[in-house]
Write a protein that holds these residues in place. Sequence first.
Motif, PDB file in Angstrom:
ATOM      1  N   MET A   7      52.955  41.864  35.537  1.00  0.00           N
ATOM      2  CA  MET A   7      51.930  41.058  36.190  1.00  0.00           C
ATOM      3  C   MET A   7      50.866  40.511  35.235  1.00  0.00           C
ATOM      4  O   MET A   7      50.087  39.669  35.626  1.00  0.00           O
ATOM      5  CB  MET A   7      51.233  41.883  37.278  1.00  0.00           C
ATOM      6  CG  MET A   7      52.207  42.437  38.315  1.00  0.00           C
ATOM      7  SD  MET A   7      53.246  41.169  39.080  1.00  0.00           S
ATOM      8  CE  MET A   7      52.058  40.222  39.956  1.00  0.00           C
ATOM      9  N   GLY A   8      50.852  41.011  34.025  1.00  0.00           N
ATOM     10  CA  GLY A   8      49.829  40.586  33.079  1.00  0.00           C
ATOM     11  C   GLY A   8      48.583  41.441  33.218  1.00  0.00           C
ATOM     12  O   GLY A   8      48.314  42.002  34.280  1.00  0.00           O
ATOM     13  N   PRO A   9      47.818  41.534  32.145  1.00  0.00           N
ATOM     14  CA  PRO A   9      46.621  42.378  32.193  1.00  0.00           C
ATOM     15  C   PRO A   9      45.512  41.687  33.002  1.00  0.00           C
ATOM     16  O   PRO A   9      45.175  40.544  32.765  1.00  0.00           O
ATOM     17  CB  PRO A   9      46.227  42.522  30.722  1.00  0.00           C
ATOM     18  CG  PRO A   9      46.823  41.321  30.056  1.00  0.00           C
ATOM     19  CD  PRO A   9      48.041  40.954  30.831  1.00  0.00           C
ATOM     20  N   ALA A  10      45.003  42.403  33.967  1.00  0.00           N
ATOM     21  CA  ALA A  10      43.865  41.939  34.761  1.00  0.00           C
ATOM     22  C   ALA A  10      42.917  43.125  34.897  1.00  0.00           C
ATOM     23  O   ALA A  10      43.238  44.108  35.565  1.00  0.00           O
ATOM     24  CB  ALA A  10      44.314  41.433  36.117  1.00  0.00           C
ATOM     25  N   LEU A  11      41.784  43.041  34.257  1.00  0.00           N
ATOM     26  CA  LEU A  11      40.855  44.166  34.243  1.00  0.00           C
ATOM     27  C   LEU A  11      40.400  44.564  35.628  1.00  0.00           C
ATOM     28  O   LEU A  11      40.114  45.727  35.874  1.00  0.00           O
ATOM     29  CB  LEU A  11      39.648  43.832  33.361  1.00  0.00           C
ATOM     30  CG  LEU A  11      39.955  43.739  31.867  1.00  0.00           C
ATOM     31  CD1 LEU A  11      38.689  43.382  31.098  1.00  0.00           C
ATOM     32  CD2 LEU A  11      40.538  45.030  31.360  1.00  0.00           C
ATOM     33  N   ILE A  12      40.372  43.644  36.554  1.00  0.00           N
ATOM     34  CA  ILE A  12      39.944  43.971  37.908  1.00  0.00           C
ATOM     35  C   ILE A  12      40.908  44.938  38.595  1.00  0.00           C
ATOM     36  O   ILE A  12      40.521  45.728  39.448  1.00  0.00           O
ATOM     37  CB  ILE A  12      39.742  42.696  38.758  1.00  0.00           C
ATOM     38  CG1 ILE A  12      38.983  43.043  40.022  1.00  0.00           C
ATOM     39  CG2 ILE A  12      41.051  42.049  39.109  1.00  0.00           C
ATOM     40  CD1 ILE A  12      38.042  41.985  40.453  1.00  0.00           C
ATOM     41  N   ASP A  13      42.180  44.895  38.204  1.00  0.00           N
ATOM     42  CA  ASP A  13      43.190  45.780  38.792  1.00  0.00           C
ATOM     43  C   ASP A  13      43.300  47.122  38.072  1.00  0.00           C
ATOM     44  O   ASP A  13      43.974  48.031  38.559  1.00  0.00           O
ATOM     45  CB  ASP A  13      44.563  45.101  38.764  1.00  0.00           C
ATOM     46  CG  ASP A  13      44.612  43.849  39.627  1.00  0.00           C
ATOM     47  OD1 ASP A  13      43.843  43.786  40.608  1.00  0.00           O
ATOM     48  OD2 ASP A  13      45.413  42.955  39.313  1.00  0.00           O
ATOM     49  N   LEU A  14      42.681  47.253  36.928  1.00  0.00           N
ATOM     50  CA  LEU A  14      42.817  48.462  36.119  1.00  0.00           C
ATOM     51  C   LEU A  14      42.369  49.731  36.849  1.00  0.00           C
ATOM     52  O   LEU A  14      43.094  50.726  36.814  1.00  0.00           O
ATOM     53  CB  LEU A  14      42.072  48.299  34.791  1.00  0.00           C
ATOM     54  CG  LEU A  14      42.373  49.340  33.737  1.00  0.00           C
ATOM     55  CD1 LEU A  14      43.863  49.371  33.405  1.00  0.00           C
ATOM     56  CD2 LEU A  14      41.564  49.054  32.486  1.00  0.00           C
ATOM     57  N   PRO A  15      41.213  49.759  37.533  1.00  0.00           N
ATOM     58  CA  PRO A  15      40.832  50.995  38.240  1.00  0.00           C
ATOM     59  C   PRO A  15      41.849  51.426  39.293  1.00  0.00           C
ATOM     60  O   PRO A  15      42.161  52.615  39.411  1.00  0.00           O
ATOM     61  CB  PRO A  15      39.485  50.653  38.878  1.00  0.00           C
ATOM     62  CG  PRO A  15      38.944  49.551  38.048  1.00  0.00           C
ATOM     63  CD  PRO A  15      40.149  48.767  37.585  1.00  0.00           C
ATOM     64  N   ALA A  16      42.384  50.473  40.049  1.00  0.00           N
ATOM     65  CA  ALA A  16      43.382  50.823  41.062  1.00  0.00           C
ATOM     66  C   ALA A  16      44.650  51.357  40.401  1.00  0.00           C
ATOM     67  O   ALA A  16      45.265  52.306  40.896  1.00  0.00           O
ATOM     68  CB  ALA A  16      43.700  49.610  41.927  1.00  0.00           C
TER      69      ALA A  16
END
Length: 146
Positions: A7-16
């Motif tokens: 999906m590619g790196p997305a910092l917003i999804d990192l905590p989940a």
Amino acid sequence: MFWMILMGPALIDLPAGIAAAAAGTWASTLLWPADSKISVPGLARFLIRFLPQSVVAGVDIARRVFTPRPTLHPGFVVYHSSLPAGMARDAACAVMSLQPGKLPIATEADGTLHFHCLDLREPVEEQIAADEAAFCEALYSVRRHG
């Protein structure tokens, strides 16, 4: 890591993602038998066997599907597992279900496994026995009976 590759790196999804990985790890440690130990060399040998075998089998299935006249001889095979009933046998069946061409469809309390196979001309029972032996070698605590 696999999810980030897809999906590619997305910092917003990192905590989940971190929370999901932590929850999965925690749950797996609760479900893993207390006396079990993983053999790192056995696990490496299992992966070295499993990954290329999976690719070769997948290519073979694709080749058969896209030929004008597929050369399939489907049917069922009965195999008597030497793994004890429970998590070890269930995990081995789950791993075997990832291999194209044969699918465990039923288990019985006495260790009998039923497989649906795409080609009965292949040495399916020998392949299943080799898969089971490699799986057992990866786990120190799995003692085959029988």
